[in-house]
Design a protein around this motif. Structure first.
Motif, mmCIF file in Angstrom:
data_model
loop_
_atom_site.group_PDB
_atom_site.id
_atom_site.type_symbol
_atom_site.label_atom_id
_atom_site.label_comp_id
_atom_site.label_asym_id
_atom_site.label_seq_id
_atom_site.Cartn_x
_atom_site.Cartn_y
_atom_site.Cartn_z
ATOM 1 N N ALA A 109 0.816 -1.219 0.000
ATOM 2 C CA ALA A 109 0.000 0.000 0.000
ATOM 3 C C ALA A 109 0.847 1.265 0.000
ATOM 4 N N ASP A 110 2.035 1.199 0.606
ATOM 5 C CA ASP A 110 2.911 2.382 0.644
ATOM 6 C C ASP A 110 3.740 2.543 -0.626
ATOM 7 N N GLY A 111 3.581 1.605 -1.572
ATOM 8 C CA GLY A 111 4.308 1.682 -2.839
ATOM 9 C C GLY A 111 5.781 1.314 -2.732
ATOM 10 N N ALA A 112 6.180 0.763 -1.592
ATOM 11 C CA ALA A 112 7.594 0.484 -1.364
ATOM 12 C C ALA A 112 8.081 -0.807 -2.015
ATOM 13 N N ILE A 113 7.267 -1.872 -1.984
ATOM 14 C CA ILE A 113 7.757 -3.189 -2.405
ATOM 15 C C ILE A 113 6.739 -3.891 -3.293
ATOM 16 N N THR A 114 7.207 -4.371 -4.429
ATOM 17 C CA THR A 114 6.418 -5.241 -5.293
ATOM 18 C C THR A 114 6.961 -6.651 -5.097
ATOM 19 N N LEU A 115 6.063 -7.604 -4.864
ATOM 20 C CA LEU A 115 6.449 -8.999 -4.635
ATOM 21 C C LEU A 115 6.270 -9.801 -5.920
ATOM 22 N N GLU A 116 7.316 -10.514 -6.311
ATOM 23 C CA GLU A 116 7.265 -11.320 -7.527
ATOM 24 C C GLU A 116 7.862 -12.699 -7.280
ATOM 25 N N PRO A 117 7.292 -13.723 -7.923
ATOM 26 C CA PRO A 117 7.916 -15.040 -7.875
ATOM 27 C C PRO A 117 9.032 -15.096 -8.908
ATOM 28 N N ILE A 118 9.998 -15.931 -8.664
ATOM 29 C CA ILE A 118 11.037 -16.177 -9.664
ATOM 30 C C ILE A 118 11.361 -17.658 -9.587
ATOM 31 N N TYR A 119 11.743 -18.239 -10.686
ATOM 32 C CA TYR A 119 11.905 -19.685 -10.736
ATOM 33 C C TYR A 119 13.358 -20.091 -10.925
ATOM 34 N N CYS A 120 14.209 -19.555 -10.147
ATOM 35 C CA CYS A 120 15.608 -19.901 -9.925
ATOM 36 C C CYS A 120 16.477 -18.662 -10.050
ATOM 37 N N LEU A 121 17.178 -18.403 -8.995
ATOM 38 C CA LEU A 121 18.123 -17.290 -8.955
ATOM 39 C C LEU A 121 19.556 -17.785 -9.152
ATOM 40 N N GLY A 122 19.713 -19.092 -9.358
ATOM 41 C CA GLY A 122 21.052 -19.650 -9.552
ATOM 42 C C GLY A 122 21.869 -19.670 -8.274
ATOM 43 N N ASN A 123 21.204 -19.686 -7.155
ATOM 44 C CA ASN A 123 21.868 -19.659 -5.851
ATOM 45 C C ASN A 123 21.428 -20.860 -5.019
ATOM 46 N N CYS A 124 21.262 -21.988 -5.680
ATOM 47 C CA CYS A 124 20.679 -23.184 -5.068
ATOM 48 C C CYS A 124 21.460 -23.692 -3.855
ATOM 49 N N ALA A 125 22.760 -23.531 -3.865
ATOM 50 C CA ALA A 125 23.571 -24.001 -2.737
ATOM 51 C C ALA A 125 23.305 -23.200 -1.471
ATOM 52 N N CYS A 126 22.660 -22.054 -1.627
ATOM 53 C CA CYS A 126 22.366 -21.175 -0.480
ATOM 54 C C CYS A 126 20.863 -20.952 -0.335
ATOM 55 N N SER A 127 20.099 -21.991 -0.559
ATOM 56 C CA SER A 127 18.640 -21.890 -0.479
ATOM 57 C C SER A 127 18.188 -21.705 0.965
ATOM 58 N N PRO A 128 17.067 -21.034 1.196
ATOM 59 C CA PRO A 128 16.242 -20.339 0.217
ATOM 60 C C PRO A 128 16.848 -18.998 -0.178
#
Length: 155
Positions: A109-128
């Motif tokens: 509501a404050d316009g600060a953060i948009t939340l989006e899904p992503i299907y791999c950041l290439g950082n699997c060894a440091c999940s999540p």
């Protein structure tokens, strides 16, 4: 849609009109420039590339990367790939949605953060893993997420 956005979109269309397979690169260029691909621009894009409006809409709606509305000041992406899910990203996802009061593809509501899904950041060894404004962070827990949210809201 702002007039300056129309000028920018028209310039991108002009730059891509003779490029084979231009739709995807054009959509990326528009989103990179103004932050989203306005639905009101679909007919301009379609006309410029000799496509139907349905084809443009189909591509934008199929790929989660594309936004149809202006995003918040910060983009928070939560990885939904298998490795992150195995390491607790579903619980983190539930927590973030409740804390921010939004679902995926929505802005606080404050316009600060948009939340989006992503299907791999290439950082699997440091999940999540999550990404805030293209800065990838690994082994994110609730405490670290609270820090990231607080930093984004105060910036």
């Amino acid at each position: 849609m702002l007039n300056e956005n129309l000028v920018s979109i028209d310039k991108h269309i002009e730059a891509h009109v003779n490029v084979p397979g231009a739709l995807m690169p054009l959509l990326h260029a528009i989103q990179d420039d103004i932050g989203y691909v306005p639905e009101s621009a679909y007919s301009r894009i379609a006309k410029g590339l000799n496509l139907s409006v349905a084809e443009v809409h189909g591509v934008v709606s199929f790929y989660h990367h594309f936004r149809t509305h202006a995003p918040g000041k910060h983009i928070l992406q939560l990885c939904r790939a298998e490795s992150c899910q195995a390491m607790g990203s579903a619980d983190l996802e539930t927590y973030v949605k409740k804390t921010l009061g939004v679902d995926y593809h929505q802005t606080t509501a404050d316009g600060a953060i948009t939340l989006e899904p992503i299907y791999c950041l290439g950082n699997c060894a440091c999940s999540p893993a999550v990404s805030m404004d293209d800065q990838v962070c690994g082994r994110v827990d609730v405490d670290r997420m609270n820090e990231m949210i607080a930093e984004a809201r105060s910036a």
